[in-house]
Scaffold this active site. Structure first.
Site, PDB file in Angstrom:
ATOM      1  N   GLY A   1      65.485  50.755  38.985  1.00 36.69           N
ATOM      2  CA  GLY A   1      66.720  50.870  39.604  1.00 36.69           C
ATOM      3  C   GLY A   1      67.119  51.649  40.717  1.00 36.69           C
ATOM      4  O   GLY A   1      67.792  52.080  41.496  1.00 36.69           O
TER       5      GLY A   1
ATOM      6  N   MET B   1      66.224  42.085  33.211  1.00 37.38           N
ATOM      7  CA  MET B   1      65.153  41.314  32.670  1.00 37.38           C
ATOM      8  C   MET B   1      65.689  40.425  31.445  1.00 37.38           C
ATOM      9  O   MET B   1      64.943  40.020  30.505  1.00 37.38           O
ATOM     10  CB  MET B   1      64.061  41.939  32.675  1.00 37.38           C
ATOM     11  CG  MET B   1      63.525  42.987  32.968  1.00 37.38           C
ATOM     12  SD  MET B   1      63.254  42.258  34.705  1.00 37.38           S
ATOM     13  CE  MET B   1      61.635  40.929  34.448  1.00 37.38           C
TER      14      MET B   1
ATOM     15  N   LEU C   1      68.257  36.215  30.399  1.00 43.74           N
ATOM     16  CA  LEU C   1      68.826  36.072  30.754  1.00 43.74           C
ATOM     17  C   LEU C   1      70.084  35.744  30.024  1.00 43.74           C
ATOM     18  O   LEU C   1      70.401  35.897  29.456  1.00 43.74           O
ATOM     19  CB  LEU C   1      68.812  33.772  30.823  1.00 43.74           C
ATOM     20  CG  LEU C   1      67.716  33.555  31.507  1.00 43.74           C
ATOM     21  CD1 LEU C   1      67.420  32.060  30.583  1.00 43.74           C
ATOM     22  CD2 LEU C   1      67.665  33.387  32.800  1.00 43.74           C
TER      23      LEU C   1
ATOM     24  N   ASN D   1      72.868  37.956  41.364  1.00 44.72           N
ATOM     25  CA  ASN D   1      71.789  38.664  40.865  1.00 44.72           C
ATOM     26  C   ASN D   1      71.014  38.877  43.195  1.00 44.72           C
ATOM     27  O   ASN D   1      70.831  38.196  43.725  1.00 44.72           O
ATOM     28  CB  ASN D   1      70.681  37.472  40.627  1.00 44.72           C
ATOM     29  CG  ASN D   1      68.867  38.604  39.627  1.00 44.72           C
ATOM     30  OD1 ASN D   1      69.010  38.885  39.899  1.00 44.72           O
ATOM     31  ND2 ASN D   1      68.232  37.257  40.231  1.00 44.72           N
TER      32      ASN D   1
ATOM     33  N   HIS E   1      66.579  39.068  43.764  1.00 40.63           N
ATOM     34  CA  HIS E   1      65.412  38.351  43.456  1.00 40.63           C
ATOM     35  C   HIS E   1      64.310  38.213  44.348  1.00 40.63           C
ATOM     36  O   HIS E   1      64.602  38.263  45.539  1.00 40.63           O
ATOM     37  CB  HIS E   1      65.616  37.317  43.124  1.00 40.63           C
ATOM     38  CG  HIS E   1      63.956  36.393  42.618  1.00 40.63           C
ATOM     39  ND1 HIS E   1      63.681  36.812  41.227  1.00 40.63           N
ATOM     40  CD2 HIS E   1      62.660  35.592  43.471  1.00 40.63           C
ATOM     41  CE1 HIS E   1      62.642  35.825  40.914  1.00 40.63           C
ATOM     42  NE2 HIS E   1      61.949  35.232  42.355  1.00 40.63           N
TER      43      HIS E   1
HETATM   44  C1  GRF Z   1      63.948  43.571  42.603  1.00 41.03           C
HETATM   45  O1  GRF Z   1      62.303  43.631  42.801  1.00 41.03           O
HETATM   46  C2  GRF Z   1      64.656  42.604  41.963  1.00 41.03           C
HETATM   47  O2  GRF Z   1      64.344  42.041  42.894  1.00 41.03           O
HETATM   48  C3  GRF Z   1      63.781  42.206  40.791  1.00 41.03           C
HETATM   49  O3  GRF Z   1      63.601  42.837  39.800  1.00 41.03           O
HETATM   50  C4  GRF Z   1      63.598  44.678  40.859  1.00 41.03           C
HETATM   51  C5  GRF Z   1      64.375  45.595  39.791  1.00 41.03           C
HETATM   52  O4  GRF Z   1      63.774  46.650  40.414  1.00 41.03           O
HETATM   53  N1  GRF Z   1      64.790  41.477  40.018  1.00 41.03           N
HETATM   54  P1  GRF Z   1      64.709  48.233  40.840  1.00 41.03           P
HETATM   55  O5  GRF Z   1      64.965  48.301  39.055  1.00 41.03           O
HETATM   56  O6  GRF Z   1      65.632  47.871  41.194  1.00 41.03           O
HETATM   57  O7  GRF Z   1      63.048  49.181  41.223  1.00 41.03           O
END
Ligand code: GRF
Length: 192
Positions: free
Chosen positions: A11, A90, A92, A107, A109
């Site tokens: 998070g 995590m 879809l 989202n 990424h």
């Molecule tokens: C991030 O790198 C985001 O791009 C990916 O998952 C990770 C989440 O990190 N989808 P966090 O839980 O916000 O630290």
């Protein structure tokens, strides 16, 4: 603009959004709900510490994706959520949420899409040996990391780069780019 953040892990992006609101770096944005599929996720603890309402669920307790997404949708409706922000969620999304929030789900990424979709994008980039990677914020569709791109930030990968140094650089850029995009969507919402 009221947003719900969906997170399965640490998070840190969720925390960055909260920080951007607190520091007034972004305005007219409120995080009204955190949704997580992992009851023990650090993101859940962070939300509780900040007194942000949390909805957690265990996918295996439901007969189908539609079943748990209907419950999530009820929560989103209850809190009048305008925008869903996936930040390390995590799973879809399925037809229930995509149908109800079409064009209102984004989202973040950790790669320059369309390169390195899916899990461990940072590891994929290092294994491939790319000299430039980055961060993408995009709209969400039914595919994995496939929706229309909203914003990207490139990051140089140095020859002595390690996984740890690259993760740090990616995080710094994610924590800048995601709040920025949320602000621009809030500005658009306001003009409607
Ligand atoms: C991030 O790198 C985001 O791009 C990916 O998952 C990770 C989440 O990190 N989808 P966090 O839980 O916000 O630290």
């Amino acid at each position: 603009m009221k947003i719900a953040v969906f997170a399965s892990g640490t998070g840190s992006n969720f925390a960055a959004i909260l920080e951007a609101i607190k520091s007034k770096e972004i305005s007219n944005v409120e995080v009204v709900l955190l949704v997580s599929d992992r009851l023990e996720a650090l993101a859940v603890k962070k939300a509780k510490d900040e007194a942000i309402p949390v909805f957690t669920f265990r996918a295996k307790d439901y007969p189908s994706k539609e079943a748990y997404e209907k419950e999530i949708l009820d929560e989103l409706t209850k809190w009048n959520v305008d925008l869903i922000v996936l930040a390390g969620f995590m799973r879809l999304l399925g037809s229930v949420l995509l149908g109800a929030y079409d064009g209102r789900i984004i989202n973040v990424h950790p790669s320059l899409l369309p390169a390195f979709k899916g899990k461990d994008a940072i590891g994929q980039a290092l294994d491939y040996g790319v000299k430039v990677t980055g961060v993408t914020v995009h709209y969400v569709d039914e595919g994995m990391d496939t929706g229309p791109i909203i914003a990207q930030q490139a990051i140089t990968v140095y020859s002595d780069e390690t996984r740890e140094t690259l993760i740090k650089k990616i995080q710094v850029q994610e924590h800048r780019l995601l709040p920025k995009v949320i602000q621009s969507l809030a500005n658009k919402e306001e003009r409607k």
